[in-house]
Design a protein around this motif. Structure first.
Motif, PDB file in Angstrom:
ATOM      1  N   LEU A   1       0.687  -1.104   0.002  1.00  0.00           N
ATOM      2  CA  LEU A   1      -0.050   0.030   0.070  1.00  0.00           C
ATOM      3  C   LEU A   1       0.988   1.190   0.064  1.00  0.00           C
ATOM      4  CD1 LEU A   1      -2.742   1.533   0.102  1.00  0.00           C
ATOM      5  CD2 LEU A   1      -2.352   1.405   2.855  1.00  0.00           C
TER       6      LEU A   1
ATOM      7  N   SER B   1      -1.867   6.203   6.904  1.00  0.00           N
ATOM      8  CA  SER B   1      -1.905   4.674   6.494  1.00  0.00           C
ATOM      9  C   SER B   1      -0.626   4.504   7.396  1.00  0.00           C
ATOM     10  CB  SER B   1      -1.735   4.437   5.231  1.00  0.00           C
ATOM     11  OG  SER B   1      -2.765   4.844   4.475  1.00  0.00           O
ATOM     12  N   GLU B   2       0.664   5.075   7.308  1.00  0.00           N
ATOM     13  CA  GLU B   2       1.741   4.828   7.731  1.00  0.00           C
ATOM     14  C   GLU B   2       1.656   4.750   9.282  1.00  0.00           C
ATOM     15  OE1 GLU B   2       5.350   6.024   4.644  1.00  0.00           O
ATOM     16  OE2 GLU B   2       5.189   7.220   6.577  1.00  0.00           O
TER      17      GLU B   2
ATOM     18  N   GLN C   1       0.948   4.258  -2.554  1.00  0.00           N
ATOM     19  CA  GLN C   1       1.081   5.777  -2.234  1.00  0.00           C
ATOM     20  C   GLN C   1       2.230   6.571  -2.772  1.00  0.00           C
ATOM     21  OE1 GLN C   1      -0.033   4.980   1.745  1.00  0.00           O
ATOM     22  NE2 GLN C   1      -2.277   5.195   1.559  1.00  0.00           N
TER      23      GLN C   1
ATOM     24  N   ASP D   1      -0.942   4.806  11.407  1.00  0.00           N
ATOM     25  CA  ASP D   1      -1.915   3.659  11.881  1.00  0.00           C
ATOM     26  C   ASP D   1      -0.962   2.335  12.010  1.00  0.00           C
ATOM     27  OD1 ASP D   1      -3.930   5.400  12.092  1.00  0.00           O
ATOM     28  OD2 ASP D   1      -5.034   4.815  10.303  1.00  0.00           O
TER      29      ASP D   1
ATOM     30  N   GLN E   1      -4.058  11.104   3.654  1.00  0.00           N
ATOM     31  CA  GLN E   1      -4.244   9.780   3.382  1.00  0.00           C
ATOM     32  C   GLN E   1      -3.030   8.679   3.884  1.00  0.00           C
ATOM     33  OE1 GLN E   1      -5.955  10.043  -0.516  1.00  0.00           O
ATOM     34  NE2 GLN E   1      -7.792  10.652   0.235  1.00  0.00           N
ATOM     35  N   HIS E   2      -2.060   9.041   2.844  1.00  0.00           N
ATOM     36  CA  HIS E   2      -0.723   8.219   3.198  1.00  0.00           C
ATOM     37  C   HIS E   2       0.026   8.317   4.407  1.00  0.00           C
ATOM     38  CE1 HIS E   2       2.998   6.248   2.421  1.00  0.00           C
ATOM     39  NE2 HIS E   2       3.603   7.678   2.592  1.00  0.00           N
TER      40      HIS E   2
END
Ligand SMILES: [Fe+2]
Length: 135
Positions: A16, A61-62, A20, A64, A57-58
């Motif tokens: 993912l 993601s990282e 990204q 989290d 967003q990215h």
């Protein structure tokens, strides 16, 4: 200026995140493709919007995944993400104020982000997530 082509050398090992990161590389390439872009151009306004989304967003993601697995360098990593978010706000303000250097500053900042952040800081979590079985 040469376009940047994604290769395995740029892989941070998490699918993912690689996808990204390709979005960020596309931003750099968009600027490289349009060397005459001005601050008021569609290219610059698109990039500023894309950077805002990327930071939301990215980075989420990282962050989290880092929290989920207890990444030991989370705080330092997150502080770099915060600096990027601040930079986006600063660039939006400069663009709104009509500063004509925005396209050049954007390109330099994004290239530097790729070499300093993706290739250094992000690469640091590659082994960590690999050991956790995340890919
Ligand atoms: Fe990161």
């Amino acid at each position: 200026m040469e376009q940047i082509i994604w290769s395995e050398d740029l892989s941070v090992g998490v699918k993912l995140f690689d996808e990204q990161h390709k979005v960020l590389i596309a931003m750099i390439n968009k600027l490289i493709n349009d060397p005459a872009a001005t601050t008021m151009s569609e290219t610059v306004s698109d990039i500023l919007t894309e950077m805002t989304l990327y930071a939301q967003q990215h980075f989420k993601s990282e962050e989290d995944l880092m929290i989920e697995y207890g990444y030991p360098h989370f705080d330092e990593h997150r502080s770099q993400h915060i600096a990027f978010r601040k930079k986006v706000i600063e660039l939006c303000t400069s663009a709104a104020g009509g500063a004509d250097v925005v396209p050049q500053v954007l390109l330099e900042y994004l290239k530097e982000w790729m070499t300093q952040h993706i290739l250094c800081e992000d690469m640091e979590y590659k082994q960590f997530f690999k050991e956790k079985g995340v890919w």
